[in-house]
Design a protein around this motif. Sequence first.
Motif, PDB file in Angstrom:
ATOM      1  N   ARG A  85       0.878  -1.126   0.019  1.00  8.08           N
ATOM      2  CA  ARG A  85       0.228  -0.037   0.193  1.00  8.08           C
ATOM      3  C   ARG A  85       0.738   1.290  -0.069  1.00  8.08           C
ATOM      4  N   ILE A  86       0.994   2.272  -0.973  1.00  9.04           N
ATOM      5  CA  ILE A  86       1.508   3.381  -1.175  1.00  9.04           C
ATOM      6  C   ILE A  86       0.719   4.638  -0.831  1.00  9.04           C
ATOM      7  N   VAL A  87       1.119   5.182   0.325  1.00 11.30           N
ATOM      8  CA  VAL A  87       0.363   6.190   0.933  1.00 11.30           C
ATOM      9  C   VAL A  87       1.164   7.649   0.981  1.00 11.30           C
ATOM     10  N   THR A  88       0.556   8.596   0.690  1.00 12.10           N
ATOM     11  CA  THR A  88       0.903   9.999   0.555  1.00 12.10           C
ATOM     12  C   THR A  88      -0.047  10.724   1.276  1.00 12.10           C
ATOM     13  N   ALA A  89       0.676  11.684   2.226  1.00  6.14           N
ATOM     14  CA  ALA A  89      -0.046  12.570   2.735  1.00  6.14           C
ATOM     15  C   ALA A  89      -0.108  14.033   2.326  1.00  6.14           C
ATOM     16  N   VAL A  90      -1.057  14.690   2.282  1.00  2.99           N
ATOM     17  CA  VAL A  90      -1.428  15.977   1.920  1.00  2.99           C
ATOM     18  C   VAL A  90      -2.010  16.805   2.874  1.00  2.99           C
ATOM     19  N   ASP A  91      -0.987  17.720   3.499  1.00  7.46           N
ATOM     20  CA  ASP A  91      -1.510  18.546   4.473  1.00  7.46           C
ATOM     21  C   ASP A  91      -1.579  20.119   3.644  1.00  7.46           C
TER      22      ASP A  91
ATOM     23  N   VAL B 108       1.894  13.931   7.832  1.00  5.72           N
ATOM     24  CA  VAL B 108       2.400  12.541   7.438  1.00  5.72           C
ATOM     25  C   VAL B 108       2.276  11.712   8.616  1.00  5.72           C
ATOM     26  N   ILE B 109       3.029  12.369   9.809  1.00  4.03           N
ATOM     27  CA  ILE B 109       3.123  11.497  10.944  1.00  4.03           C
ATOM     28  C   ILE B 109       1.757  10.728  11.456  1.00  4.03           C
ATOM     29  N   ASP B 110       0.718  11.661  11.267  1.00  6.35           N
ATOM     30  CA  ASP B 110      -0.511  11.063  11.823  1.00  6.35           C
ATOM     31  C   ASP B 110      -1.257  10.031  10.848  1.00  6.35           C
ATOM     32  N   VAL B 111      -0.902  10.358   9.656  1.00  8.28           N
ATOM     33  CA  VAL B 111      -1.570   9.376   8.409  1.00  8.28           C
ATOM     34  C   VAL B 111      -0.876   8.253   8.670  1.00  8.28           C
ATOM     35  N   LEU B 112       0.691   8.243   8.707  1.00  8.23           N
ATOM     36  CA  LEU B 112       1.316   6.936   9.082  1.00  8.23           C
ATOM     37  C   LEU B 112       1.059   6.062  10.253  1.00  8.23           C
ATOM     38  N   LEU B 113       0.838   6.754  11.405  1.00  7.63           N
ATOM     39  CA  LEU B 113       0.526   6.274  12.620  1.00  7.63           C
ATOM     40  C   LEU B 113      -0.768   5.355  12.408  1.00  7.63           C
ATOM     41  N   THR B 114      -1.668   6.254  11.836  1.00 12.94           N
ATOM     42  CA  THR B 114      -3.053   5.255  11.619  1.00 12.94           C
ATOM     43  C   THR B 114      -2.662   4.249  10.872  1.00 12.94           C
ATOM     44  N   ALA B 115      -2.067   4.243   9.790  1.00  9.08           N
ATOM     45  CA  ALA B 115      -1.822   3.232   8.793  1.00  9.08           C
ATOM     46  C   ALA B 115      -1.226   1.973   9.448  1.00  9.08           C
ATOM     47  N   SER B 116      -0.137   2.445  10.439  1.00  6.01           N
ATOM     48  CA  SER B 116       0.400   1.320  11.307  1.00  6.01           C
ATOM     49  C   SER B 116      -0.322   0.432  12.051  1.00  6.01           C
ATOM     50  N   THR B 117      -1.562   0.922  12.341  1.00  5.59           N
ATOM     51  CA  THR B 117      -2.336  -0.065  13.148  1.00  5.59           C
ATOM     52  C   THR B 117      -2.877  -1.211  12.365  1.00  5.59           C
ATOM     53  N   SER B 118      -3.045  -1.198  11.247  1.00  5.66           N
ATOM     54  CA  SER B 118      -3.523  -2.142  10.125  1.00  5.66           C
ATOM     55  C   SER B 118      -2.401  -2.776   9.199  1.00  5.66           C
TER      56      SER B 118
ATOM     57  N   LEU C  90       7.612   7.643  14.443  1.00  2.00           N
ATOM     58  CA  LEU C  90       7.040   6.391  14.051  1.00  2.00           C
ATOM     59  C   LEU C  90       7.764   5.243  14.771  1.00  2.00           C
ATOM     60  N   SER C  91       8.923   5.476  15.053  1.00  2.00           N
ATOM     61  CA  SER C  91       9.830   4.512  15.672  1.00  2.00           C
ATOM     62  C   SER C  91       9.547   4.221  16.963  1.00  2.00           C
ATOM     63  N   THR C  92       8.837   5.281  17.450  1.00  2.00           N
ATOM     64  CA  THR C  92       8.570   5.569  18.931  1.00  2.00           C
ATOM     65  C   THR C  92       7.090   5.076  19.241  1.00  2.00           C
ATOM     66  N   HIS C  93       6.452   5.409  18.219  1.00  2.00           N
ATOM     67  CA  HIS C  93       4.861   5.125  18.589  1.00  2.00           C
ATOM     68  C   HIS C  93       4.080   4.491  17.561  1.00  2.00           C
ATOM     69  N   ALA C  94       4.674   3.962  16.636  1.00  2.00           N
ATOM     70  CA  ALA C  94       3.722   3.184  15.666  1.00  2.00           C
ATOM     71  C   ALA C  94       3.257   1.755  16.314  1.00  2.00           C
ATOM     72  N   SER C  95       2.331   1.276  15.771  1.00  2.00           N
ATOM     73  CA  SER C  95       1.670   0.185  16.109  1.00  2.00           C
ATOM     74  C   SER C  95       2.560  -1.115  15.597  1.00  2.00           C
ATOM     75  N   SER C  96       3.006  -0.902  14.414  1.00  2.00           N
ATOM     76  CA  SER C  96       3.710  -2.080  13.553  1.00  2.00           C
ATOM     77  C   SER C  96       5.085  -1.850  13.657  1.00  2.00           C
ATOM     78  N   PRO C  97       5.815  -2.528  13.187  1.00  2.00           N
ATOM     79  CA  PRO C  97       7.522  -2.269  13.095  1.00  2.00           C
ATOM     80  C   PRO C  97       7.534  -1.066  11.838  1.00  2.00           C
ATOM     81  N   VAL C  98       8.558  -0.553  12.145  1.00  2.00           N
ATOM     82  CA  VAL C  98       9.008   0.620  11.243  1.00  2.00           C
ATOM     83  C   VAL C  98      10.144   0.442  10.735  1.00  2.00           C
ATOM     84  N   VAL C  99      10.096   0.554   9.358  1.00  2.00           N
ATOM     85  CA  VAL C  99      11.532   0.153   8.403  1.00  2.00           C
ATOM     86  C   VAL C  99      11.867   1.487   7.849  1.00  2.00           C
ATOM     87  N   VAL C 100      12.976   2.238   8.328  1.00  2.00           N
ATOM     88  CA  VAL C 100      13.860   3.455   7.732  1.00  2.00           C
ATOM     89  C   VAL C 100      14.855   2.923   6.661  1.00  2.00           C
ATOM     90  N   VAL C 101      14.502   3.289   5.666  1.00  2.00           N
ATOM     91  CA  VAL C 101      15.312   2.726   4.303  1.00  2.00           C
ATOM     92  C   VAL C 101      16.483   3.753   4.038  1.00  2.00           C
TER      93      VAL C 101
END
Length: 287
Positions: free
Chosen positions: A36-42, A90-100, A126-137
């Motif tokens: 799933r490719i996600v982009t956030a627009v603020d 972006v942080i809010d969008v990806l934190l939400t995405a991490s739950t699923s 994300l590394s601190t608060h995400a529900s799923s593992p986070v990969v920083v490439v």
Amino acid sequence: MSGSSTIVVGIDGSEASDLATVWAALTAAGRDFTLRIVTAVDTPAHLDDAQTAEFAAMARSRLVAAETLARTTVDGSSLRIETELREGKVIDVLLTASTSSAMVVLGAVGLGESDSGIIGSAAVGLSTHASSPVVVVRGRSIDGRPPVSGPVVVGVDGSAVNQSAIAIAFDEASHRGATLVAVHVWSDVSLAQISAVPFGWDDIAASEEAVLAESLAGWQEKYPDVEVRRVVAQDRPVRVLTGLSEQASLIVVGSRGRGGFSGMMLGSTSYALINTADCPVLVVRGG
């Protein structure tokens, strides 16, 4: 790893997010997961309707480009790809995405930014608060691709929460057909500071080797296909893991760990690695 079969990659059109997209596509294809490719627009509040529409159009074009890159990366694969444009930070969008999701992937820095840019800031949050593992490439790349060969390295501190990182490291090594290098660093202070302390170093080293062995107990039986190399070092965790990252395909650490003399302070270690490692870093929240 969670029960989800979706890998989320956050993109912003930067070179860093392109590298993250490539890594996520290869990983999803290797596991038969959905990407799933996600982009956030603020959207700035001062924009008029025409400018807002242009802002959204640019975001949609980023998604199209990222999907094309992902399909090109796994040419001939039946990789399932979803794209999603979300309004918000972006942080809010990806934190939400991490739950699923099974994991969230992103680049180390953001579009036109330094290490403190949009994605850079998101990586820390994300590394601190995400529900799923986070990969920083991050780190080295060859022909626009992150490293795909080399061992998986996992930092081991002997704590209960660190077991989540060990589990994922074994799973990653198994999927990649890679050697797992399990690293336990038993001193978090410089040698100069402790050289005058009259400890029995041989006894301490043996005790710390036992910590590593106990931490790995049961995992090698569960993953008999994974070759494990154990490293016990008297040094700083960041220095040891950064050195190993030069040949690794992936480093796995916990977002926090046991502090103190014999522990790896994985909070500070993971933070340092997402800024300095020469390969992608997978950060796992434990507990």
